[in-house]
Design a protein around this motif. Structure first.
Motif, mmCIF file in Angstrom:
data_model
loop_
_atom_site.group_PDB
_atom_site.id
_atom_site.type_symbol
_atom_site.label_atom_id
_atom_site.label_comp_id
_atom_site.label_asym_id
_atom_site.label_seq_id
_atom_site.Cartn_x
_atom_site.Cartn_y
_atom_site.Cartn_z
ATOM 1 N N PRO A 212 0.815 -1.225 0.000
ATOM 2 C CA PRO A 212 0.000 0.000 0.000
ATOM 3 C C PRO A 212 0.844 1.268 0.000
ATOM 4 N N ARG A 213 1.938 1.240 0.751
ATOM 5 C CA ARG A 213 2.825 2.403 0.807
ATOM 6 C C ARG A 213 3.489 2.635 -0.553
ATOM 7 N N VAL A 214 3.961 1.561 -1.167
ATOM 8 C CA VAL A 214 4.618 1.663 -2.476
ATOM 9 C C VAL A 214 3.631 2.156 -3.541
ATOM 10 N N LEU A 215 2.407 1.621 -3.531
ATOM 11 C CA LEU A 215 1.412 2.003 -4.536
ATOM 12 C C LEU A 215 1.005 3.464 -4.376
ATOM 13 N N THR A 216 0.776 3.901 -3.151
ATOM 14 C CA THR A 216 0.393 5.297 -2.913
ATOM 15 C C THR A 216 1.479 6.246 -3.398
ATOM 16 N N ARG A 217 2.704 5.946 -3.023
ATOM 17 C CA ARG A 217 3.830 6.811 -3.391
ATOM 18 C C ARG A 217 3.995 6.885 -4.909
ATOM 19 N N THR A 218 3.892 5.744 -5.567
ATOM 20 C CA THR A 218 4.119 5.690 -7.008
ATOM 21 C C THR A 218 3.016 6.391 -7.787
ATOM 22 N N LEU A 219 1.758 6.171 -7.414
ATOM 23 C CA LEU A 219 0.652 6.788 -8.140
ATOM 24 C C LEU A 219 0.714 8.309 -8.071
ATOM 25 N N ILE A 220 0.990 8.854 -6.886
ATOM 26 C CA ILE A 220 1.018 10.310 -6.738
ATOM 27 C C ILE A 220 2.175 10.921 -7.528
ATOM 28 N N TRP A 221 3.252 10.156 -7.722
ATOM 29 C CA TRP A 221 4.392 10.655 -8.506
ATOM 30 C C TRP A 221 4.194 10.447 -9.999
ATOM 31 N N VAL A 222 3.680 9.297 -10.412
ATOM 32 C CA VAL A 222 3.635 8.950 -11.838
ATOM 33 C C VAL A 222 2.421 9.540 -12.547
ATOM 34 N N LEU A 223 1.253 9.537 -11.911
ATOM 35 C CA LEU A 223 0.018 9.924 -12.595
ATOM 36 C C LEU A 223 0.045 11.357 -13.124
ATOM 37 N N PRO A 224 0.446 12.371 -12.360
ATOM 38 C CA PRO A 224 0.474 13.730 -12.936
ATOM 39 C C PRO A 224 1.393 13.844 -14.140
ATOM 40 N N HIS A 246 10.448 21.524 3.411
ATOM 41 C CA HIS A 246 9.798 20.679 4.408
ATOM 42 C C HIS A 246 10.785 20.291 5.512
ATOM 43 N N PRO A 247 10.374 20.338 6.785
ATOM 44 C CA PRO A 247 11.324 20.058 7.876
ATOM 45 C C PRO A 247 11.897 18.652 7.846
ATOM 46 N N LYS A 248 11.187 17.687 7.228
ATOM 47 C CA LYS A 248 11.714 16.327 7.139
ATOM 48 C C LYS A 248 12.123 15.962 5.715
ATOM 49 N N ARG A 249 12.234 16.991 4.856
ATOM 50 C CA ARG A 249 12.687 16.821 3.464
ATOM 51 C C ARG A 249 11.791 15.854 2.696
ATOM 52 N N GLN A 250 10.499 15.925 2.929
ATOM 53 C CA GLN A 250 9.559 15.037 2.256
ATOM 54 C C GLN A 250 8.910 15.727 1.063
ATOM 55 N N THR A 251 8.617 14.926 0.024
ATOM 56 C CA THR A 251 7.821 15.380 -1.106
ATOM 57 C C THR A 251 6.346 15.125 -0.808
ATOM 58 N N LEU A 252 5.466 15.504 -1.756
ATOM 59 C CA LEU A 252 4.038 15.216 -1.585
ATOM 60 C C LEU A 252 3.800 13.707 -1.537
ATOM 61 N N HIS A 253 4.500 12.950 -2.410
ATOM 62 C CA HIS A 253 4.270 11.501 -2.395
ATOM 63 C C HIS A 253 4.902 10.859 -1.160
ATOM 64 N N ASP A 254 5.934 11.469 -0.591
ATOM 65 C CA ASP A 254 6.453 11.004 0.692
ATOM 66 C C ASP A 254 5.429 11.216 1.807
ATOM 67 N N LEU A 255 4.819 12.393 1.820
ATOM 68 C CA LEU A 255 3.842 12.701 2.862
ATOM 69 C C LEU A 255 2.655 11.743 2.802
ATOM 70 N N ALA A 257 2.539 8.702 1.543
ATOM 71 C CA ALA A 257 2.926 7.323 1.850
ATOM 72 C C ALA A 257 3.657 7.197 3.184
ATOM 73 N N ARG A 258 3.932 8.329 3.849
ATOM 74 C CA ARG A 258 4.684 8.349 5.112
ATOM 75 C C ARG A 258 6.054 7.682 4.925
#
Length: 265
Positions: A212-224, A246-255, A257-258
């Motif tokens: 689930p984490r891998v799928l969430t991260r990938t879709l938010i990055w690849v689909l746009p 970002h204070p933890k150096r996260q992207t939108l797809h990182d956020l 997918a945690r």
């Protein structure tokens, strides 16, 4: 009862929150506890040297700033930054330029495969463009000042063709990212740059990322990127630039997918 203390390290003057780092543990002065920039974590370690200052107090408590050491505001670093340098368990986070380089490598690989699979849809368009420029060149040689009529290039790709092109880009992106992130925790570009995707604040955790984490991260990055139209392109730009602030150096797809990206070398 939780052993996570209430409150936060005092903020340096002019800042709304203390930067992430190792602070004296308010519960045990013989050890340090990691403050991630937002809250105390469960990660602790033995103090590197005997405590020289009182434990951090909640922001706004009397004498909070007076309790700070003269330099560093209690952070064991050479400078003050609002961004965490490591995960909560001490693994260095990847810098923005390394992530950008890895993303560029991935984009080239995905783009080459997508382009090759998309060639049949552009055959008529390429032929029409070539014919138009050939007629323009011949007209110029003949001394004509009136260029030939411009074909309607947009009409040469039907709605069905455009949908298939989007699906090809999406399929190639998913086929590239999903298995690599699941099995290796990194794409080819990340592996080349010594980067790896980890669960949020668990840089040392063994085992692969969950599906689930891998799928969430990938879709938010690849689909746009596969859609390729303005609002989605803007979303991709925001996604790429977010780790700069970002204070933890996260992207939108990182956020979503945690996850975080760490540098292993």
């Amino acid at each position: 009862m939780s052993d996570i203390p209430v409150g936060s390290p005092p903020a340096p003057p002019g800042r709304h929150a203390a930067p992430g780092g190792w602070y004296p543990d308010p519960l045990d002065r013989s050890r340090e506890r990691y403050w991630d920039g937002w809250q105390w974590s469960r990660n602790t370690r033995a103090a590197e040297r005997p405590p020289q200052a009182p434990a951090p107090q909640p922001v706004g408590a009397p004498g909070a700033y007076a309790a700070l050491p003269a330099t560093g505001y209690g952070v064991r670093s050479t400078g003050v930054s609002r961004q965490a340098a490591t995960t909560a368990d001490g693994v260095p986070l990847a810098g923005w330029w390394w992530r950008a380089l890895a993303g560029l490598v991935d984009a080239v690989l995905v783009g080459v495969v997508t382009g090759l699979l998309s060639l049949p849809f552009y055959t008529e368009l390429v032929r029409a463009v070539g014919a138009y420029w050939g007629e323009t060149f011949r007209a110029a040689q003949a001394g004509s000042t009136t260029p030939p009529p411009t074909p309607n290039f947009a009409a040469m790709l039907s709605g069905t063709d455009q949908l298939l092109l989007v699906l090809i880009g999406l399929a190639v992106g998913l086929a590239y990212h999903l298995p690599l992130l699941r099995l290796r925790g990194a794409t080819v570009g990340m592996l080349a740059c010594g980067l790896r995707v980890v669960r949020l604040d668990e840089g040392r955790a063994p085992g692969p990322l969950e599906w689930p984490r891998v799928l969430t991260r990938t879709l938010i990055w690849v689909l746009p990127g596969a859609l390729g139209v303005f609002p989605f392109t803007l979303l991709t730009v925001a996604d790429v630039l977010l780790p700069l602030w970002h204070p933890k150096r996260q992207t939108l797809h990182d956020l979503a997918a945690r996850t975080q990206v760490v540098r292993l070398r």
